[in-house]
Design a protein around this motif. Structure first.
Motif, PDB file in Angstrom:
ATOM      1  N   PRO A  99       0.848  -1.199   0.000  1.00 24.68           N
ATOM      2  CA  PRO A  99       0.000   0.000   0.000  1.00 24.68           C
ATOM      3  C   PRO A  99       0.889   1.256   0.000  1.00 24.68           C
ATOM      4  CG  PRO A  99      -0.734  -1.570   1.657  1.00 24.68           C
ATOM      5  CD  PRO A  99       0.588  -2.064   1.166  1.00 24.68           C
ATOM      6  N   ILE A 100       0.535   2.225  -0.813  1.00 27.81           N
ATOM      7  CA  ILE A 100       1.396   3.399  -0.970  1.00 27.81           C
ATOM      8  C   ILE A 100       0.551   4.664  -1.034  1.00 27.81           C
ATOM      9  CG2 ILE A 100       1.472   3.150  -3.505  1.00 27.81           C
ATOM     10  CD1 ILE A 100       4.423   4.133  -3.326  1.00 27.81           C
ATOM     11  N   HIS A 101       1.073   5.719  -0.446  1.00 32.09           N
ATOM     12  CA  HIS A 101       0.387   7.004  -0.367  1.00 32.09           C
ATOM     13  C   HIS A 101       1.345   8.068  -0.886  1.00 32.09           C
ATOM     14  CE1 HIS A 101      -2.520   9.548   2.348  1.00 32.09           C
ATOM     15  NE2 HIS A 101      -2.251  10.150   1.211  1.00 32.09           N
ATOM     16  N   LEU A 102       0.950   8.771  -1.943  1.00 31.47           N
ATOM     17  CA  LEU A 102       1.771   9.835  -2.511  1.00 31.47           C
ATOM     18  C   LEU A 102       1.210  11.182  -2.080  1.00 31.47           C
ATOM     19  CD1 LEU A 102       2.675   7.363  -4.161  1.00 31.47           C
ATOM     20  CD2 LEU A 102       2.975   8.888  -6.119  1.00 31.47           C
ATOM     21  N   ILE A 103       2.108  12.071  -1.631  1.00 37.85           N
ATOM     22  CA  ILE A 103       1.741  13.351  -1.050  1.00 37.85           C
ATOM     23  C   ILE A 103       2.367  14.475  -1.864  1.00 37.85           C
ATOM     24  CG2 ILE A 103       1.716  14.732   1.064  1.00 37.85           C
ATOM     25  CD1 ILE A 103       0.491  11.902   1.404  1.00 37.85           C
ATOM     26  N   LEU A 109      -4.463   0.135  -4.536  1.00 37.50           N
ATOM     27  CA  LEU A 109      -3.213   0.023  -3.785  1.00 37.50           C
ATOM     28  C   LEU A 109      -2.654   1.393  -3.401  1.00 37.50           C
ATOM     29  CD1 LEU A 109      -1.327  -2.289  -2.828  1.00 37.50           C
ATOM     30  CD2 LEU A 109       0.066  -1.842  -4.871  1.00 37.50           C
ATOM     31  N   ALA A 110      -2.925   2.411  -4.216  1.00 38.02           N
ATOM     32  CA  ALA A 110      -2.318   3.728  -4.020  1.00 38.02           C
ATOM     33  C   ALA A 110      -3.372   4.782  -3.739  1.00 38.02           C
ATOM     34  CB  ALA A 110      -1.511   4.125  -5.262  1.00 38.02           C
ATOM     35  N   ARG A 111      -2.970   5.791  -2.984  1.00 35.68           N
ATOM     36  CA  ARG A 111      -3.843   6.919  -2.712  1.00 35.68           C
ATOM     37  C   ARG A 111      -3.024   8.208  -2.812  1.00 35.68           C
ATOM     38  NH1 ARG A 111      -7.105   6.733   1.698  1.00 35.68           N
ATOM     39  NH2 ARG A 111      -6.731   8.867   2.362  1.00 35.68           N
ATOM     40  N   TYR A 112      -3.720   9.338  -2.874  1.00 35.43           N
ATOM     41  CA  TYR A 112      -3.081  10.633  -3.146  1.00 35.43           C
ATOM     42  C   TYR A 112      -3.654  11.688  -2.221  1.00 35.43           C
ATOM     43  CZ  TYR A 112      -2.314  15.051  -5.685  1.00 35.43           C
ATOM     44  OH  TYR A 112      -1.978  16.338  -6.039  1.00 35.43           O
ATOM     45  N   THR A 113      -2.786  12.533  -1.693  1.00 36.23           N
ATOM     46  CA  THR A 113      -3.216  13.667  -0.879  1.00 36.23           C
ATOM     47  C   THR A 113      -2.509  14.933  -1.361  1.00 36.23           C
ATOM     48  OG1 THR A 113      -3.695  12.376   1.112  1.00 36.23           O
ATOM     49  CG2 THR A 113      -3.209  14.698   1.430  1.00 36.23           C
ATOM     50  N   LEU A 114      -3.290  15.986  -1.551  1.00 35.54           N
ATOM     51  CA  LEU A 114      -2.756  17.306  -1.863  1.00 35.54           C
ATOM     52  C   LEU A 114      -2.872  18.159  -0.607  1.00 35.54           C
ATOM     53  CD1 LEU A 114      -1.664  19.167  -4.162  1.00 35.54           C
ATOM     54  CD2 LEU A 114      -4.041  19.922  -4.477  1.00 35.54           C
ATOM     55  N   LEU A 115      -1.746  18.684  -0.128  1.00 41.36           N
ATOM     56  CA  LEU A 115      -1.715  19.486   1.089  1.00 41.36           C
ATOM     57  C   LEU A 115      -1.798  20.970   0.739  1.00 41.36           C
ATOM     58  CD1 LEU A 115       1.152  17.616   2.996  1.00 41.36           C
ATOM     59  CD2 LEU A 115      -1.310  17.389   3.373  1.00 41.36           C
ATOM     60  N   GLU A 116      -2.836  21.619   1.161  1.00 39.42           N
ATOM     61  CA  GLU A 116      -3.044  23.025   0.826  1.00 39.42           C
ATOM     62  C   GLU A 116      -2.122  23.927   1.639  1.00 39.42           C
ATOM     63  OE1 GLU A 116      -7.128  24.065   1.193  1.00 39.42           O
ATOM     64  OE2 GLU A 116      -7.779  22.771  -0.454  1.00 39.42           O
ATOM     65  N   SER A 151       0.951  13.216  14.005  1.00 43.54           N
ATOM     66  CA  SER A 151      -0.436  12.715  14.064  1.00 43.54           C
ATOM     67  C   SER A 151      -0.977  12.431  12.671  1.00 43.54           C
ATOM     68  CB  SER A 151      -1.332  13.736  14.770  1.00 43.54           C
ATOM     69  OG  SER A 151      -0.991  13.845  16.130  1.00 43.54           O
ATOM     70  N   LEU A 152      -0.654  13.313  11.720  1.00 43.50           N
ATOM     71  CA  LEU A 152      -1.105  13.103  10.344  1.00 43.50           C
ATOM     72  C   LEU A 152      -0.456  11.855   9.755  1.00 43.50           C
ATOM     73  CD1 LEU A 152      -2.745  14.157   7.956  1.00 43.50           C
ATOM     74  CD2 LEU A 152      -0.803  15.631   7.362  1.00 43.50           C
ATOM     75  N   ALA A 153       0.850  11.699   9.976  1.00 48.31           N
ATOM     76  CA  ALA A 153       1.544  10.515   9.458  1.00 48.31           C
ATOM     77  C   ALA A 153       1.008   9.239  10.096  1.00 48.31           C
ATOM     78  CB  ALA A 153       3.042  10.645   9.700  1.00 48.31           C
ATOM     79  N   HIS A 154       0.697   9.292  11.386  1.00 43.39           N
ATOM     80  CA  HIS A 154       0.114   8.122  12.050  1.00 43.39           C
ATOM     81  C   HIS A 154      -1.213   7.741  11.396  1.00 43.39           C
ATOM     82  CE1 HIS A 154      -1.397   5.356  14.986  1.00 43.39           C
ATOM     83  NE2 HIS A 154      -2.321   6.196  15.425  1.00 43.39           N
ATOM     84  N   GLN A 155      -2.012   8.734  11.058  1.00 45.50           N
ATOM     85  CA  GLN A 155      -3.275   8.459  10.357  1.00 45.50           C
ATOM     86  C   GLN A 155      -2.999   7.768   9.023  1.00 45.50           C
ATOM     87  OE1 GLN A 155      -5.853  11.910   9.698  1.00 45.50           O
ATOM     88  NE2 GLN A 155      -6.462  11.048   7.721  1.00 45.50           N
ATOM     89  N   TRP A 156      -2.045   8.293   8.266  1.00 44.04           N
ATOM     90  CA  TRP A 156      -1.718   7.689   6.968  1.00 44.04           C
ATOM     91  C   TRP A 156      -1.190   6.269   7.137  1.00 44.04           C
ATOM     92  CZ3 TRP A 156       1.485  12.509   5.116  1.00 44.04           C
ATOM     93  CH2 TRP A 156       0.606  13.534   4.747  1.00 44.04           C
ATOM     94  N   LEU A 157      -0.301   6.065   8.113  1.00 38.84           N
ATOM     95  CA  LEU A 157       0.263   4.737   8.340  1.00 38.84           C
ATOM     96  C   LEU A 157      -0.825   3.746   8.760  1.00 38.84           C
ATOM     97  CD1 LEU A 157       3.493   5.846  10.206  1.00 38.84           C
ATOM     98  CD2 LEU A 157       3.451   4.654   7.999  1.00 38.84           C
ATOM     99  N   SER A 158      -1.764   4.210   9.571  1.00 40.80           N
ATOM    100  CA  SER A 158      -2.875   3.348   9.992  1.00 40.80           C
ATOM    101  C   SER A 158      -3.723   2.942   8.792  1.00 40.80           C
ATOM    102  CB  SER A 158      -3.735   4.067  11.032  1.00 40.80           C
ATOM    103  OG  SER A 158      -2.989   4.367  12.191  1.00 40.80           O
TER     104      SER A 158
END
Length: 285
Positions: free
Chosen positions: A213-217, A244-251, A266-273
């Protein structure tokens, strides 16, 4: 608890900081490998590592060869991110880490993509920040010429001002100043060779090999990347492995989310969870 180690890798000493929550057994904790940006060191994760560990992680923060407290590579400064990735796996093997999470930013984000596209060395999950699958947007020939004149007295000022220009407007001026001042500690030669690695690294044809699982920021005020290209990489991964992948745009965020975002742990913990739970793809803005 914070532990510091020097490990012998490829004929030179590499420095690693390991942070675990108090009164815990490290062997039972999920491990998160944190990768810094070009020319910098693990000090970029100084506010993050302890805070993340309190969520129940063992956090490993290496200084890449020639960065921070790691000795330089035995032969010459490294210009290939794949060589850095090989070095990182040797560090993990020495620490007896088999299936870590990886989170990285800039060249650390590209290294995260590199590690995630090596199915023979599986990850628990990956968070790649501020990095495209395609070669990074720099003038590689110009950087090679610059290596002949890296002792310019203006280089520190250029790093300071360039960092400020790469930080999002949502970040208070006082924090931006501290981030830019810390970044001035870089070695100009190492920074230039890192950026050559950034400008030549390409995993576009390997995105189908991602198995974790992968998350691109992406920060929407990052001048170094095209956020649309980052989202396209997510789409390419999901074409081969749906969900498998998700994307987040940080404003309002630029090139250094772990230094710019309040309570980033806290944000990274949410993503890792979410990665642990195998969450479905979702675009967030």
């Amino acid at each position: 608890m914070i532990e510091a180690k020097y490990l012998q890798v490829d004929g030179a000493l590499g420095f690693v900081e390991i942070v675990t929550p108090e009164n815990s057994t490290a062997a039972t904790l999920p491990t998160v490998l944190c990768l810094h940006t070009a020319g910098q060191s693990g000090v970029q994760w100084r506010h993050f590592a302890r805070a993340l560990s309190e969520f129940g992680y063992r956090v490993i923060v290496p200084d890449l060869p020639g960065h921070g407290r790691s000795e330089p590579a035995a032969h010459a400064p490294i210009r290939s991110l794949s060589i850095y990735a090989d070095w990182l796996w040797k560090i993990l093997e020495l620490l007896d880490v088999q299936t870590p999470f990886v989170i990285g930013c800039s060249i650390g984000g590209k290294l995260t993509l590199e590690l995630a596209t090596r199915p023979s060395q599986p990850l628990a999950g990956a968070i790649a920040m501020e990095a495209e699958a395609a070669p990074g947007r720099v003038n590689v020939d110009g950087l090679r010429r610059e290596l002949e004149d890296v002792a310019s007295p203006s280089r520190a000022d250029r790093t300071y001002l360039g960092t400020l220009a790469s930080i999002g407007r949502a970040v208070p001026e006082s924090r931006a100043h501290v981030i830019a001042t810390m970044h001035k500690r870089e070695d100009p030669e190492i920074s230039s060779t890192d950026l050559i690695g950034w400008g030549t690294h390409d995993v576009q044809d390997r995105l189908g090999d991602v198995t974790c699982p992968i998350h691109l920021i992406a920060g929407d005020e990052d001048p170094w990347i095209d956020a649309r290209s980052v989202q396209s990489a997510v789409d390419a991964i999901n074409d081969s492995n749906p969900g498998l992948a998700r994307y987040t745009l940080l404003e309002g965020i630029g090139h250094y989310p772990m230094e710019e975002v309040d309570d980033f742990a806290s944000l990274a913990h949410q993503w890792l969870s979410e990665l642990s739970a195998g969450s479905t793809v979702e675009a967030v803005s």
